[in-house]
Design an enzyme around this catalytic site. Sequence first.
Site, PDB file in Angstrom:
ATOM      1  N   HIS A 139       0.872  -1.186   0.000  1.00 19.97           N
ATOM      2  CA  HIS A 139       0.000   0.000   0.000  1.00 19.97           C
ATOM      3  C   HIS A 139       0.912   1.239   0.000  1.00 19.97           C
ATOM      4  O   HIS A 139       2.036   1.177   0.513  1.00 19.97           O
ATOM      5  CB  HIS A 139      -0.831  -0.048   1.284  1.00 19.97           C
ATOM      6  CG  HIS A 139      -1.888   0.991   1.412  1.00 19.97           C
ATOM      7  ND1 HIS A 139      -1.618   2.276   1.825  1.00 19.97           N
ATOM      8  CD2 HIS A 139      -3.225   0.945   1.210  1.00 19.97           C
ATOM      9  CE1 HIS A 139      -2.746   2.963   1.870  1.00 19.97           C
ATOM     10  NE2 HIS A 139      -3.742   2.182   1.503  1.00 19.97           N
ATOM     11  N   ASP A 216       3.135  -4.043   7.971  1.00 18.98           N
ATOM     12  CA  ASP A 216       1.934  -3.261   7.743  1.00 18.98           C
ATOM     13  C   ASP A 216       0.782  -4.247   7.919  1.00 18.98           C
ATOM     14  O   ASP A 216       0.460  -5.009   7.015  1.00 18.98           O
ATOM     15  CB  ASP A 216       1.955  -2.667   6.325  1.00 18.98           C
ATOM     16  CG  ASP A 216       0.632  -2.007   5.983  1.00 18.98           C
ATOM     17  OD1 ASP A 216      -0.323  -2.130   6.777  1.00 18.98           O
ATOM     18  OD2 ASP A 216       0.550  -1.395   4.907  1.00 18.98           O
ATOM     19  N   GLN A 219      -4.426  -4.886   7.296  1.00 15.58           N
ATOM     20  CA  GLN A 219      -5.405  -5.891   6.864  1.00 15.58           C
ATOM     21  C   GLN A 219      -5.145  -7.237   7.535  1.00 15.58           C
ATOM     22  O   GLN A 219      -5.737  -8.249   7.144  1.00 15.58           O
ATOM     23  CB  GLN A 219      -5.354  -6.065   5.328  1.00 15.58           C
ATOM     24  CG  GLN A 219      -5.533  -4.790   4.543  1.00 15.58           C
ATOM     25  CD  GLN A 219      -6.962  -4.235   4.600  1.00 15.58           C
ATOM     26  OE1 GLN A 219      -7.884  -4.878   5.101  1.00 15.58           O
ATOM     27  NE2 GLN A 219      -7.139  -3.030   4.087  1.00 15.58           N
ATOM     28  N   LYS A 242     -10.381  -0.174  10.863  1.00 16.01           N
ATOM     29  CA  LYS A 242     -10.542  -1.379  10.036  1.00 16.01           C
ATOM     30  C   LYS A 242     -10.916  -2.585  10.886  1.00 16.01           C
ATOM     31  O   LYS A 242     -10.935  -3.716  10.415  1.00 16.01           O
ATOM     32  CB  LYS A 242      -9.255  -1.664   9.264  1.00 16.01           C
ATOM     33  CG  LYS A 242      -8.963  -0.603   8.187  1.00 16.01           C
ATOM     34  CD  LYS A 242      -7.824  -1.046   7.321  1.00 16.01           C
ATOM     35  CE  LYS A 242      -7.212   0.069   6.514  1.00 16.01           C
ATOM     36  NZ  LYS A 242      -8.071   0.603   5.468  1.00 16.01           N
ATOM     37  N   CYS A 382      -4.847   2.551  -3.530  1.00 14.25           N
ATOM     38  CA  CYS A 382      -3.598   3.075  -2.950  1.00 14.25           C
ATOM     39  C   CYS A 382      -2.465   2.075  -3.126  1.00 14.25           C
ATOM     40  O   CYS A 382      -1.628   1.905  -2.214  1.00 14.25           O
ATOM     41  CB  CYS A 382      -3.769   3.439  -1.482  1.00 14.25           C
ATOM     42  SG  CYS A 382      -5.029   4.663  -1.198  1.00 14.25           S
TER      43      CYS A 382
HETATM   44  N1  C6P Z   1      -6.342   0.668   2.969  1.00 14.79           N
HETATM   45  C1  C6P Z   1      -8.185   0.305   1.465  1.00 14.79           C
HETATM   46  O1  C6P Z   1      -9.290   0.578   0.986  1.00 14.79           O
HETATM   47  P1  C6P Z   1      -4.897   4.090   7.114  1.00 14.79           P
HETATM   48  O2  C6P Z   1      -5.537   4.873   6.015  1.00 14.79           O
HETATM   49  O3  C6P Z   1      -3.630   4.745   7.590  1.00 14.79           O
HETATM   50  O4  C6P Z   1      -5.833   3.697   8.209  1.00 14.79           O
HETATM   51  O5  C6P Z   1      -4.463   2.696   6.464  1.00 14.79           O
HETATM   52  C2  C6P Z   1      -3.549   2.691   5.429  1.00 14.79           C
HETATM   53  C3  C6P Z   1      -3.338   1.302   4.919  1.00 14.79           C
HETATM   54  C4  C6P Z   1      -2.079   0.735   5.061  1.00 14.79           C
HETATM   55  N2  C6P Z   1      -1.841  -0.524   4.672  1.00 14.79           N
HETATM   56  C5  C6P Z   1      -2.787  -1.293   4.131  1.00 14.79           C
HETATM   57  C6  C6P Z   1      -2.462  -2.694   3.743  1.00 14.79           C
HETATM   58  C7  C6P Z   1      -4.075  -0.776   3.953  1.00 14.79           C
HETATM   59  O6  C6P Z   1      -5.012  -1.537   3.412  1.00 14.79           O
HETATM   60  C8  C6P Z   1      -4.354   0.558   4.329  1.00 14.79           C
HETATM   61  C9  C6P Z   1      -5.686   1.174   4.079  1.00 14.79           C
HETATM   62  C10 C6P Z   1      -7.690   1.116   2.628  1.00 14.79           C
HETATM   63  O7  C6P Z   1      -7.496  -0.624   1.042  1.00 14.79           O
HETATM   64  C11 C6P Z   1      -7.764   2.577   2.360  1.00 14.79           C
HETATM   65  S1  C6P Z   1      -6.711   3.094   1.048  1.00 14.79           S
END
Ligand code: C6P
Length: 427
Positions: A139, A216, A219, A242, A382
């Site tokens: 991401h 990271d 997920q 999430k 992203c």
């Molecule tokens: N992915 C998706 O629709 P934040 O925005 O900081 O809470 O999370 C960022 C992020 C980082 N790593 C992974 C693997 C992610 O999936 C995400 C967030 C969302 O896939 C929003 S782009």
Amino acid sequence: MNPVTAIARPERDVMPSALPVERARADFPILKRMIHGSPLVYLDSAATTQKPQIVIDTIAEYYRQTNANVHRGVYALSAQATDLYEKARGKVAAFIGAEKTDQIIFTRNTTEAINLVAYSWGLAHLQTNDEILLTEMEHHSNLVPWYLVAPKTGAVVRHLPIHDDGTLALERWKEFFTPKTRIVAVAHTSNVLGTINPIASIAARAHAAGALVLLDAAQGVPHAPFDVVALDADFVAFSAHKMLGPTGVGVLYGRRELLEGMDPFLGGGDMIRTVTLQGATWNDLPWKFEAGTPNIAGVIGFGAAIDYLSALGMDKVRRHEMELTDYALARMNALDSVDVYGPADATARAGVIAFNHRRIHPHDLATILDRRGIAIRAGHHCAQPLMERLGQSATARASFYVYNTRDEVDALIEGLIAAGKFFERNQ
Ligand code: C6P
């Protein structure tokens, strides 16, 4: 394949999930909403999850009964707010198997947690020609912070490739992990492919050569039992929103000796021990990394989300998502018009499925499905380098959580078939 075959539901029924999904659904007020006259079918939990009543109530109750700043007041209300805030930290620590509560740092989100490591650890430890190993499936949150920090230190970013089936090309590890690699920053689970990466094996390889591992886990943590010690991760980043919690709260877990050796990321109130006109000294962990008034209500609400998930049982959450994914993959693969990305086997992936309809742009598809009340995401998620690797500018994506049902998967499939027919008629 003719449409009748496509509509037929596969016989491959599995044991029904032990998760009380219908009972859980009643806990989520938003699931009673109608969208364009149809019941909401929410298939975008990888972007953010819906919130159960207990999380909403906990936040409202905090503002009704306990609102005060934390770590500051000697009066009862502030002490109570501090107690609730710090108890939530304890819940997070237990949820991911951290040895000590002070290894849990509250941030705004996963993105900020990764930036914290890139800046606080990276700026101090990376030197010219050092290497940062990322992967092709990251991401942007686990790419861009390193792109920002690497040039400031002279370090170089490399990317471990993926196979066509969406798994990491670990057999090429030695080409990409060199004696200069200082940190491996990798997604625990891809937000596009759903791939669950072999983290313990990656950590063993990296640690054997003295490199660190950042996960990271945006997920990962929300979807299955998670144990930072078993995975042997040095840093783990994830987001409350999430996993049924509110937006505006993230977590960085870190190995204690690493966190202790790092300078603060942001400066301000609460993160200091002393401040003089000449300089400042830092507070203990974890507050050294929590500058300014934190998202107190959000953190306390996150604690309620963790209680809720723990009561469901994370092993059951995982099994439920795996069963739904298995069912959805079978039904999607039966459609000639749909290409699915990522591993074929639901046991190797999380409940997130990126796909494309051969005749319909993902944004059009998402718009058509929305008219039936079905919320999916469309775009690059992203993860633009991954899109490039897949040879796509965008994909559609459906993702599942504790409140999703097989009927909702059926609604998605019927929506895909109807969208195909609609496009054929209008071309
Ligand atoms: N992915 C998706 O629709 P934040 O925005 O900081 O809470 O999370 C960022 C992020 C980082 N790593 C992974 C693997 C992610 O999936 C995400 C967030 C969302 O896939 C929003 S782009």
